[in-house]
Scaffold this active site. Sequence first.
Site, PDB file in Angstrom:
ATOM      1  N   ARG A  98       0.196   5.016  17.121  1.00  0.00           N
ATOM      2  CA  ARG A  98      -0.178   6.030  16.122  1.00  0.00           C
ATOM      3  C   ARG A  98       0.181   7.464  16.502  1.00  0.00           C
ATOM      4  NH1 ARG A  98       0.411   2.539  12.401  1.00  0.00           N
ATOM      5  NH2 ARG A  98      -1.293   1.066  12.124  1.00  0.00           N
TER       6      ARG A  98
ATOM      7  N   SER B  80      -4.528  -8.846   7.759  1.00  0.00           N
ATOM      8  CA  SER B  80      -3.939  -7.516   7.893  1.00  0.00           C
ATOM      9  C   SER B  80      -3.316  -7.451   9.285  1.00  0.00           C
ATOM     10  CB  SER B  80      -5.030  -6.461   7.742  1.00  0.00           C
ATOM     11  OG  SER B  80      -4.615  -5.276   8.385  1.00  0.00           O
TER      12      SER B  80
ATOM     13  N   ASP C  88       0.820  -1.221   0.000  1.00  0.00           N
ATOM     14  CA  ASP C  88       0.000   0.000   0.000  1.00  0.00           C
ATOM     15  C   ASP C  88       0.852   1.269   0.000  1.00  0.00           C
ATOM     16  OD1 ASP C  88      -2.292  -1.499   0.077  1.00  0.00           O
ATOM     17  OD2 ASP C  88      -2.605  -1.286   2.233  1.00  0.00           O
TER      18      ASP C  88
ATOM     19  N   ASP D 224      -7.233   3.962  12.782  1.00  0.00           N
ATOM     20  CA  ASP D 224      -5.890   4.538  12.672  1.00  0.00           C
ATOM     21  C   ASP D 224      -5.851   5.866  11.913  1.00  0.00           C
ATOM     22  OD1 ASP D 224      -4.627   2.637  14.225  1.00  0.00           O
ATOM     23  OD2 ASP D 224      -4.451   1.243  12.544  1.00  0.00           O
TER      24      ASP D 224
HETATM   25  N1  ARG Z   1      -8.345  -2.700  16.021  1.00  0.00           N
HETATM   26  C1  ARG Z   1      -7.098  -2.188  16.436  1.00  0.00           C
HETATM   27  C2  ARG Z   1      -7.141  -0.718  16.697  1.00  0.00           C
HETATM   28  O1  ARG Z   1      -8.039  -0.067  16.233  1.00  0.00           O
HETATM   29  C3  ARG Z   1      -5.973  -2.520  15.484  1.00  0.00           C
HETATM   30  C4  ARG Z   1      -6.060  -1.843  14.155  1.00  0.00           C
HETATM   31  C5  ARG Z   1      -5.004  -2.268  13.150  1.00  0.00           C
HETATM   32  N2  ARG Z   1      -5.108  -3.677  12.900  1.00  0.00           N
HETATM   33  C6  ARG Z   1      -4.575  -4.329  11.872  1.00  0.00           C
HETATM   34  N3  ARG Z   1      -4.685  -5.594  11.891  1.00  0.00           N
HETATM   35  N4  ARG Z   1      -3.927  -3.746  10.912  1.00  0.00           N
HETATM   36  O2  ARG Z   1      -6.294  -0.194  17.368  1.00  0.00           O
END
Ligand code: ARG
Length: 393
Positions: A96, A177, A13, A125
């Site tokens: 993040r 993912s 990506d 995110d």
């Molecule tokens: N659900 C989690 C959050 O909102 C993880 C998000 C990212 N997950 C991923 N498998 N890329 O913090």
Amino acid sequence: MKKVVLAYSGGLDTSCIVRWLKDKGYQVICFVADLGQGLGKGEDLDAIEERAEAAGASEVYIKDLQDEFVEDFCMPALKANAIYEGKYLLATALGRPLIAKHLVQIAHKEKADAIAHGCTGKGNDQVRFEVTAGILDSKLEVLAPVRIWEFKSREEEIEYAKAHSIPIDVSKKKPYSIDRNIWGVSIEAGVLEDLDVEPPDDAYLITKSPSHMSSYPKYLDIYFEKGVPKKIDGKSQKLKNLISYLNEVGGAHGVGRVDSVENRLVGIKSREIYEAPAATILHLAHKDLESVVLDRELAHFKEIVTLKYSELIYFGLWYAPLKKALDGFIEATQSQVTGSIRVKLSKGSCSVVGRKSTHSLYKKELSTYGKGDKFDQKLAEGFIKLWGLPYKK
Ligand code: ARG
């Protein structure tokens, strides 16, 4: 030419994003944040840098942020006992704001016009990146190509990468993912989207399955100072190393797996599985130590703060005024949180089996049912009469 700083992971990506932004007329600077996701293990950092450049980046920043991450982000969360909806230890959510902070810093240094990320329009995110950036510099533009670009599938992105000679390893078909850092792994998509399917073994990255885990229990003595883990089995360790060690032993004992359906900020429910051996052990031990050293009123009130604090992290409000104000409260609660907790790791579980603290409020002479009892039981009668008076009336 407008300049943009992109949070670059090295994956398909964000590599396509580099080229896509370039075609839109941007000079693209890539920023790779090392939060302990295993950069440099599976693949060397040079390869990531080369890929970014091949995709069209004019410059690549790679920063090891692991110490800052564990000290300034994971520890406040630990002190607060922050767990979203009682299950998620917030590894991704904690990473993040830190990445966003550095994106903004680099943007300032490079006099860039914008920052960019590779998040989709359905997740949390994107919110965390953009709200954080907005708090730190409200004038910086934020670009989120994945929300608006033309690619409808992974295959189309692969075609695009090929057409533009972006060196992407597409041999491994990604069934999930995954977001990973030193505090934990988040895994979603693929078969996990069916709530009724048990996560297959291959979905887990750092924890062993029951059939492979050690059959001998492992005991660990974790020493905390003002809420922060400092020693394991009497040996002082740098925080980052202490966490890595716990990930290793915890993972070998299958500790720290979570399968959850959570409420996303954008209004949908999602199923995600998590692995966080070190964070699981540390949260359990920390909370247990608090049960020994905090008085009842403080402990109970802190639960309310914990709930709010966890939400703030999950909702991307790390730099919001409320979070800062609550930090003052949390920090004050930790002054007595010093002592040792002995945990037992066995067959996927972690339990506390011993506690020691010079700040302990547990007084055996008051609690004992045996010899040396100093509790005056006669006082109880009057206490109950007064305390229960309103209800008798
Ligand atoms: N659900 C989690 C959050 O909102 C993880 C998000 C990212 N997950 C991923 N498998 N890329 O913090």
